[in-house]
Structures are given as C-alpha cells and as structure tokens.
Scaffold this motif. Structure first.
Motif, PDB file in Angstrom:
ATOM      1  N   ILE A 222     104.035  -0.624  76.367  1.00 25.11           N
ATOM      2  CA  ILE A 222     103.696  -0.570  77.799  1.00 25.11           C
ATOM      3  C   ILE A 222     102.210  -0.825  78.046  1.00 25.11           C
ATOM      4  N   ASN A 223     101.491  -1.193  76.984  1.00 29.60           N
ATOM      5  CA  ASN A 223     100.052  -1.410  77.077  1.00 29.60           C
ATOM      6  C   ASN A 223      99.349  -0.156  77.602  1.00 29.60           C
ATOM      7  N   GLY A 224      99.816   1.006  77.117  1.00 26.83           N
ATOM      8  CA  GLY A 224      99.268   2.296  77.543  1.00 26.83           C
ATOM      9  C   GLY A 224      98.020   2.681  76.777  1.00 26.83           C
ATOM     10  N   ASP A 225      97.367   3.724  77.251  1.00 24.52           N
ATOM     11  CA  ASP A 225      96.124   4.167  76.610  1.00 24.52           C
ATOM     12  C   ASP A 225      96.245   5.539  75.938  1.00 24.52           C
ATOM     13  N   LYS A 226      97.456   6.090  75.891  1.00 28.48           N
ATOM     14  CA  LYS A 226      97.632   7.405  75.272  1.00 28.48           C
ATOM     15  C   LYS A 226      97.799   7.216  73.760  1.00 28.48           C
ATOM     16  N   LEU A 227      96.697   6.769  73.153  1.00 27.96           N
ATOM     17  CA  LEU A 227      96.635   6.482  71.724  1.00 27.96           C
ATOM     18  C   LEU A 227      95.558   7.350  71.105  1.00 27.96           C
ATOM     19  N   PRO A 228      95.700   7.701  69.837  1.00 28.33           N
ATOM     20  CA  PRO A 228      94.721   8.616  69.245  1.00 28.33           C
ATOM     21  C   PRO A 228      93.296   8.074  69.236  1.00 28.33           C
ATOM     22  N   TRP A 229      93.126   6.773  69.226  1.00 28.31           N
ATOM     23  CA  TRP A 229      91.790   6.183  69.197  1.00 28.31           C
ATOM     24  C   TRP A 229      91.271   5.855  70.590  1.00 28.31           C
ATOM     25  N   LYS A 230      92.086   6.104  71.646  1.00 26.40           N
ATOM     26  CA  LYS A 230      91.641   5.866  73.030  1.00 26.40           C
ATOM     27  C   LYS A 230      91.626   7.147  73.854  1.00 26.40           C
ATOM     28  N   ASN A 231      92.647   7.986  73.696  1.00 27.09           N
ATOM     29  CA  ASN A 231      92.804   9.171  74.532  1.00 27.09           C
ATOM     30  C   ASN A 231      93.494  10.257  73.693  1.00 27.09           C
ATOM     31  N   LEU A 232      92.730  10.823  72.791  1.00 22.49           N
ATOM     32  CA  LEU A 232      93.288  11.761  71.812  1.00 22.49           C
ATOM     33  C   LEU A 232      93.932  12.978  72.471  1.00 22.49           C
ATOM     34  N   ALA A 233      93.330  13.524  73.502  1.00 20.38           N
ATOM     35  CA  ALA A 233      93.877  14.734  74.133  1.00 20.38           C
ATOM     36  C   ALA A 233      95.262  14.482  74.720  1.00 20.38           C
ATOM     37  N   ASP A 234      95.432  13.390  75.461  1.00 22.75           N
ATOM     38  CA  ASP A 234      96.741  13.081  76.045  1.00 22.75           C
ATOM     39  C   ASP A 234      97.758  12.716  74.970  1.00 22.75           C
ATOM     40  N   PHE A 235      97.315  11.958  73.974  1.00 20.95           N
ATOM     41  CA  PHE A 235      98.185  11.603  72.853  1.00 20.95           C
ATOM     42  C   PHE A 235      98.680  12.877  72.153  1.00 20.95           C
ATOM     43  N   ALA A 236      97.771  13.797  71.887  1.00 23.46           N
ATOM     44  CA  ALA A 236      98.124  15.047  71.213  1.00 23.46           C
ATOM     45  C   ALA A 236      99.125  15.853  72.038  1.00 23.46           C
ATOM     46  N   GLU A 237      98.950  15.871  73.345  1.00 22.53           N
ATOM     47  CA  GLU A 237      99.846  16.633  74.207  1.00 22.53           C
ATOM     48  C   GLU A 237     101.264  16.052  74.182  1.00 22.53           C
ATOM     49  N   ILE A 238     101.378  14.731  74.223  1.00 26.04           N
ATOM     50  CA  ILE A 238     102.700  14.096  74.126  1.00 26.04           C
ATOM     51  C   ILE A 238     103.344  14.449  72.788  1.00 26.04           C
ATOM     52  N   CYS A 239     102.575  14.340  71.715  1.00 27.94           N
ATOM     53  CA  CYS A 239     103.107  14.663  70.387  1.00 27.94           C
ATOM     54  C   CYS A 239     103.533  16.124  70.311  1.00 27.94           C
ATOM     55  N   TYR A 240     102.726  17.012  70.870  1.00 26.31           N
ATOM     56  CA  TYR A 240     103.065  18.436  70.864  1.00 26.31           C
ATOM     57  C   TYR A 240     104.404  18.680  71.557  1.00 26.31           C
ATOM     58  N   GLU A 241     104.578  18.114  72.740  1.00 23.44           N
ATOM     59  CA  GLU A 241     105.819  18.322  73.497  1.00 23.44           C
ATOM     60  C   GLU A 241     107.028  17.814  72.713  1.00 23.44           C
ATOM     61  N   ARG A 242     106.904  16.653  72.122  1.00 21.39           N
ATOM     62  CA  ARG A 242     108.040  16.086  71.390  1.00 21.39           C
ATOM     63  C   ARG A 242     108.290  16.810  70.072  1.00 21.39           C
TER      64      ARG A 242
END
Length: 176
Positions: free
Chosen positions: A46-66
C-alpha cells in the motif's frame, strides 16, 4: 492453554528462524509466522510508512496488536512456536531509542520462560525486501534481543549452528 506450551524462536534477521519454524510446522507443531514480515509486506503493497525504518512506534504497535492475537490462537494442548514474540518488539523499540509502552512488558509474560535464540550465521544470511538489514545489523539486533530477553527473566537457549532437522531435534530435546 498454559503459557508453558508457548515457545518463542528469536534471533537477528537471516539467522534461520523462519526455516526452523516451517520445519516444526511440517512435523505437526502449531506455528505462527513472523508478524513483522507480514506487516512490512502489507506496508510495501500500500506504499505505507508504518515500517520499522520509517515509523518504528506505529510499526511496533501494529506488531503488538497482532502478536497479542496470536497468543489467543494457541489454544490446544500441543506446543506452539512463534517466529518472534512481544519481547522482540521491546528489543527493537529499545534499539530505536524510543519509549517502550508498559503494556508490552505486561504481555511478555504470556510465553514459556525458555526462549530459543538463533545466533548470527554468516553462511546462511541473506537479504530480501522484508529484511534489508546487513549482517552487521543482524549481529547488533541479536545482542539487543539476547539482552532484552535476559533482562525480562527469560532463560535464553542459543540454537546450535547445525542443519534444520538437527535444530528441530535440539528444540525437541529441550521440551522434555
């Protein structure tokens, strides 16, 4: 299900975790794919930015929920194996220098206190679209993971640098 049947396989990128998990699944164990790789694939699509090298906090939150949902899916009496666990998120967030949410620590105690860690292994290390880290990065991540799991009170058991069937046999021997 008891937490005693929930085992994490961790380690730096390219250390053989996913291949080991696939072998355990092939033997009939329940296994859970690495959430971070799934999220990275989805963000690329989706050409998103929730990637560990772009937006670690949001990426971590998605991973935590899943990963929290993965814990709920382990409801049988057989062993469940996870390609990374919530303590991995803690290690990556610490490495990124940002504050770790308290809920990550609270949820980390829902796994068996034994964790299997795959050491850096140059001979099998490869990069791909979901794993852009260098071998040097993998070694640093390994150290963060090992220290984080130890800090959280896990017994960290290092996997030997042997074939996948031998690693499976090693894990089975540790299960008692």
């Amino acid at each position: 299900m008891s937490i005693n049947n929930r085992y994490i396989i961790t380690g730096g990128p390219g250390s053989g975790k996913s291949s080991l998990l696939n072998a355990l699944i092939h033997k009939g164990y329940k296994g859970f794919e690495e959430i971070s790789r799934i999220v990275i694939r989805e963000q690329h699509e989706i050409n998103g930015d929730k990637l560990p090298w772009k937006n670690l906090a949001d990426f971590a939150e998605i991973c935590y929920e899943r990963m929290s949902k993965q814990l709920d899916e382990c409801n049988s009496e057989s062993y469940c194996f996870y390609d990374r666990g919530i303590p991995d998120i803690i290690a990556y967030v610490r490495r990124g220098g940002i504050q770790v949410p308290e809920k990550y620590f609270k949820k980390s105690n829902q796994y068996n206190p034994i964790v299997f860690i795959a050491p850096p292994w140059q001979q099998i290390f490869i990069n791909d679209a979901e794993r852009p880290e260098s071998f040097e990065d993998s070694m640093e991540i390994y150290r963060f993971l090992k220290n984080t799991y130890s800090d959280l009170g896990f017994e960290v058991i290092e996997l030997p640098k042997v074939s996948i069937p031998e690693r499976v046999a090693f894990i089975e021997s540790c299960l008692g």
